[in-house]
Enzyme design. Structure first.
Site, PDB file in Angstrom:
ATOM      1  N   GLU A  22      -6.082  -8.122  -0.148  1.00  0.00           N
ATOM      2  CA  GLU A  22      -6.858  -7.971   1.081  1.00  0.00           C
ATOM      3  C   GLU A  22      -8.320  -7.723   0.726  1.00  0.00           C
ATOM      4  OE1 GLU A  22      -5.380  -4.958   3.706  1.00  0.00           O
ATOM      5  OE2 GLU A  22      -3.284  -5.571   3.483  1.00  0.00           O
TER       6      GLU A  22
ATOM      7  N   GLU B 276       0.773  -1.232   0.000  1.00  0.00           N
ATOM      8  CA  GLU B 276       0.000   0.000   0.000  1.00  0.00           C
ATOM      9  C   GLU B 276       0.812   1.293   0.000  1.00  0.00           C
ATOM     10  OE1 GLU B 276      -3.820  -2.016   2.248  1.00  0.00           O
ATOM     11  OE2 GLU B 276      -2.677  -0.448   3.283  1.00  0.00           O
TER      12      GLU B 276
END
Length: 800
Positions: free
Chosen positions: A557, A452
């Site tokens: 995720e 991320e």
């Protein structure tokens, strides 16, 4: 499907929050990307350091929340404040190594396709990531005699012994390797589908043949010496031989290739789960660790402050409490359960402190690596592949709590942004060299080089430069050209999948990682039944397009949460939007979260609705890693307080499918990707032939960094220190001899030294606020008297 009636809605950037959850998507609504934390200053958090980002997690799934995007104390960033909350599409849901040979000196995110601030082209299907606001801010021969009876007896014994060895080799090695038919599917006669344990040629201390493999119903001995019955109703086969600890004969399920077989990406499906909160802690996943220190003078809100509190708490064991957590939170039993649940991959987040720490970094250094080695052993034993996820980089790649320290973005941003990137690339090289070794490459088969990264802050251009450098490092670590080393996973950086089309064409086994969540932003009390088809409408086409346009695309995720209820899901002490207690000031709440967190009261019908949502999510995402396998109990209430985030709890309580293949076809007629991928995308012909125009456009280092200016004016490290090599595990065979486990470094031709501080230059703290100007003068001709070079040394061997 139940739910309110609706009318088709045309997407626009000023879309309001009155769109029903089951509104069908318009053609332009299929944006991809992900939605994470935000960075608007929070008045209640004025005690944070200047420029500190706000806490982690997700973000708005639906527009209309007003001027406050999702903010959480443990995960945010003011480095690049967003101006409104229209950051996410309602449709995309917040979508031999001698030292001399190598080492020693011997703008705000928008979802509007017409947004003029974007530096990248748009497509009618994809725009910028609609998930940014969600997460912004691995024997001696028998003696004979002349006596005839003895000779005859010896011959008989020899025949029996040879037969036993042949059977052991056949059942333990040969047959697992040949249990695939021509299509890549496991045949009906596969050993993976048989039950019972099988002996091998391995001698135990008593001289009998040791059992080294078995299927459902077989007896297995765990690392701690206990025995249990192995249960796997999906055709899984375990394999462990102390004399052959790198044998890859295990198979997670009959439909998953054994580790010694080729996993055909694009055809074989990644059905995975994260081991979040284990080697890289997060408050909402392991609340009991943080609850001890939530009321201290410096509350524990991330692993940095948790480590500081633990170190000071000598009465309870000091920093060693973290190792106690490593020992108990995830064990061998979890890997057995994961395989039995039909899952074939685990994504394991890890922080840079597994390798080393520098200066005043408080993390428990070098210890988590010991437990990652255990994970490799357990994964090998049960046929599970590993995606090693580099989750926390020095200085922080996103300013969120899971990067190690809540605060500002310090990678590719600010005065230490280049130095931190240099250091991060060194750590990527160290990890890549280890997992590229033949002993580990078939188990740790994927490497997520950065979790991320906040590209909207520091720019996609510089992220591509960083990724290209990481790509070259990982491929060089393999040392043998195309097809070597792990699959490389690039998180899309909240820029949207479409903005990666045309990137890394001709690369060798690269993948895009996306993190779609549906739980933050405007809250709703609508039941799970109203979400049954939402993932299919929002994600399936996006995944298909990216699989064709870029290559392997997987959701690293996702969860079952449809609102932000759950202890510390928004960050430590921040409350929830649903209850109207969120410190971001999102307005009145909808009532108590109890109905969403007290899973003991959930009815069978509600559990079925949750399972239906899980199945449609799996079908839409196609290749995925659920976040996360386990949520720890609160030490206050004694139970899981964020149940929609725990795969294990869902299995135990009956809202997760016991066989994920039940999801196949749920999203029809959306036409899931029908492989295979192109040859170059999986390491075949044409791989590792990146276009010159691409590589020439994204050279390293960057010319300038956000919040800092020209790289030439910023602190940088020099390559002058020995590289800390990660230790290998120790295995002892039945004869008491040590089995070779490699040396931690695959490419012996890689002799580049490690980047460390130049004693003649000045540096800021790696975690400094990006608004601080760089040192002036930057360097001098003489070494500073107060300079203490960071220690860089060989990591000690792991504990037994």
């Amino acid at each position: 499907m139940s739910g309110p009636a609706y009318e088709p809605v045309q997407w626009s950037s000023d879309h309001q929050d009155d769109v029903p959850y089951n509104t069908p998507l318009s053609p332009d609504a299929m944006q991809t990307g992900f939605h994470n934390p935000e960075t608007i200053p929070l008045d209640p958090l004025d005690d944070l350091p200047a420029g500190a980002s706000r806490p982690r997690f997700l973000g708005s799934a639906f527009a209309g929340e007003g001027p406050n995007p999702r903010e959480s104390y443990a995960s945010s960033s003011n480095s690049f404040p967003i101006q409104d909350d229209y950051n996410s599409s309602v449709y995309a849901l917040n979508e031999q190594r001698p030292d001399a040979g190598r080492g020693s000196a011997s703008y705000g995110y928008r979802d509007d396709p017409a947004d003029s601030q974007s530096n990248f082209g748009k497509s009618p299907v994809f725009t910028e990531s609609p998930y940014l606001a969600e997460k912004r801010n691995a024997y001696p021969a028998p003696r004979t005699s002349r006596r005839r009876p003895i000779i005859i007896g010896a011959v008989v014994v020899s025949i029996l012994l040879v037969a036993g060895i042949a059977l052991g080799i056949y059942f333990g090695v040969v047959r697992p390797k040949n249990d695939k038919d021509g299509s890549g599917a496991v045949s009906s006669g596969s050993t993976a589908s048989s039950s019972g344990a099988r002996p091998s040629a391995t001698n135990s201390p008593s001289g009998t043949l040791a059992v080294v493999t078995g299927g459902d119903g077989s007896q297995i001995t765990l690392d701690d010496g206990t025995t249990m019955t192995y249960t796997n109703k999906l055709g899984g086969t375990w394999y462990w031989d102390e004399n052959d600890p790198f044998n890859n004969g295990a198979q997670a399920q009959s439909y998953t290739p054994a580790l010694n077989q080729t996993f055909n990406y694009g055809v074989d499906i990644i059905r995975g789960v994260n081991l979040g909160g284990w080697l890289n802690t997060e408050p909402f996943i392991v609340p009991a660790l943080y609850e001890l220190y939530v009321n201290s003078s410096t509350p524990a809100v991330d692993e940095w402050t948790l480590s500081q509190n633990m170190a000071a708490d000598t009465a309870n064991g000091g920093l060693s409490q973290l190792e106690d957590h490593y020992k108990t939170f995830i064990t061998e039993q979890d890997f057995i359960e994961i395989a039995a649940a039909g899952l074939n991959y685990v994504r394991i987040p890890i922080g840079f402190w597994a390798i080393e720490t520098r200066d005043d970094e408080p993390f428990l250094a070098k210890t988590s690596w010991t437990y990652f080695l255990k994970a490799i052993k357990w994964a090998r034993k049960y046929g599970i592949r590993i995606n090693l996820d580099f989750h926390a980089l020095p200085g922080s790649q996103n300013g969120w709590n899971h990067s190690g320290k809540l605060g500002t973005i310090g990678v590719l941003n600010g005065p230490m942004g280049y130095a931190n990137a240099q250091r991060s690339l060194d750590y990527i090289r160290i990890l890549a060299e280890f997992i590229s070794q033949p002993e580990y490459k078939d188990v740790v088969s994927m490497f997520g080089v950065t979790n991320e990264p906040q590209a909207p802050t520091f720019g996609q251009e510089n992220l591509v430069r960083f990724y290209l450098q990481a790509y070259n490092i990982v491929r060089n670590a393999g040392g043998v050209g195309a097809g070597s080393g792990p699959f490389i996973s690039f998180h899309e950086g909240f820029e949207g999948l479409a903005n990666w089309v045309g990137m890394f064409v001709g690369s060798d086994r690269t993948s895009l990682d996306i993190h779609p969540y549906l739980c933050f932003g405007t809250q709703s009390s609508a039941p799970y039944s109203s979400y049954a088809s939402t993932p299919c409408q929002a994600w399936a086409v996006a995944q298909n397009t990216s699989m064709s346009a870029f290559g392997l695309t997987q959701a690293g995720e996702w969860s079952l949460a449809i609102n932000d209820c759950g202890l510390w899901v928004n960050g430590v002490g921040l409350g929830t939007r649903y209850e109207g207690t969120y410190q971001g000031g999102t307005g009145p709440g909808l009532g108590s979260c109890d109905q969403w967190t007290d899973f003991a009261t959930w009815t069978p019908a509600m559990k079925q609705d949750i399972e239906n949502f899980a199945l449609s999510s799996m079908s839409a995402l196609q290749n995925y890693f659920f976040w996360t396998w386990k949520i720890g109990n609160s030490s206050v209430t004694g139970k899981v307080e964020a149940p929609q985030w725990s795969y294990q709890l869902g299995l135990q309580q009956g809202w997760m499918p016991t066989d994920p293949r039940a999801a196949d076809g749920i999203c029809q007629p959306s036409q899931p990707f029908n492989g295979p991928l192109s040859a170059w995308q999986v390491g075949g012909a044409g791989a590792n032939t990146l276009q010159a125009a691409f590589t020439n456009s994204y050279t390293w280092p960057p010319t300038s960094l956000s919040a800092a200016g020209a790289v030439s004016t910023l602190p940088s490290y020099i390559t002058s220190s020995a590289v800390p090599t990660l230790p290998v595990p120790t295995f002892t065979n039945s004869a008491g001899s040590t089995v070779s486990a490699g040396d931690g470094w695959q490419n012996t031709q890689d002799t580049t030294l490690m980047a460390v501080a130049n004693p003649t230059c000045s540096y800021l703290d790696p975690w400094v606020n990006p608004t601080v100007p760089p040192p002036n003068p930057l360097c001098t001709g003489n070494a500073r008297r107060d300079f203490k070079p960071p220690r860089s040394q060989i990591t000690p061997p792991p504990k037994a």
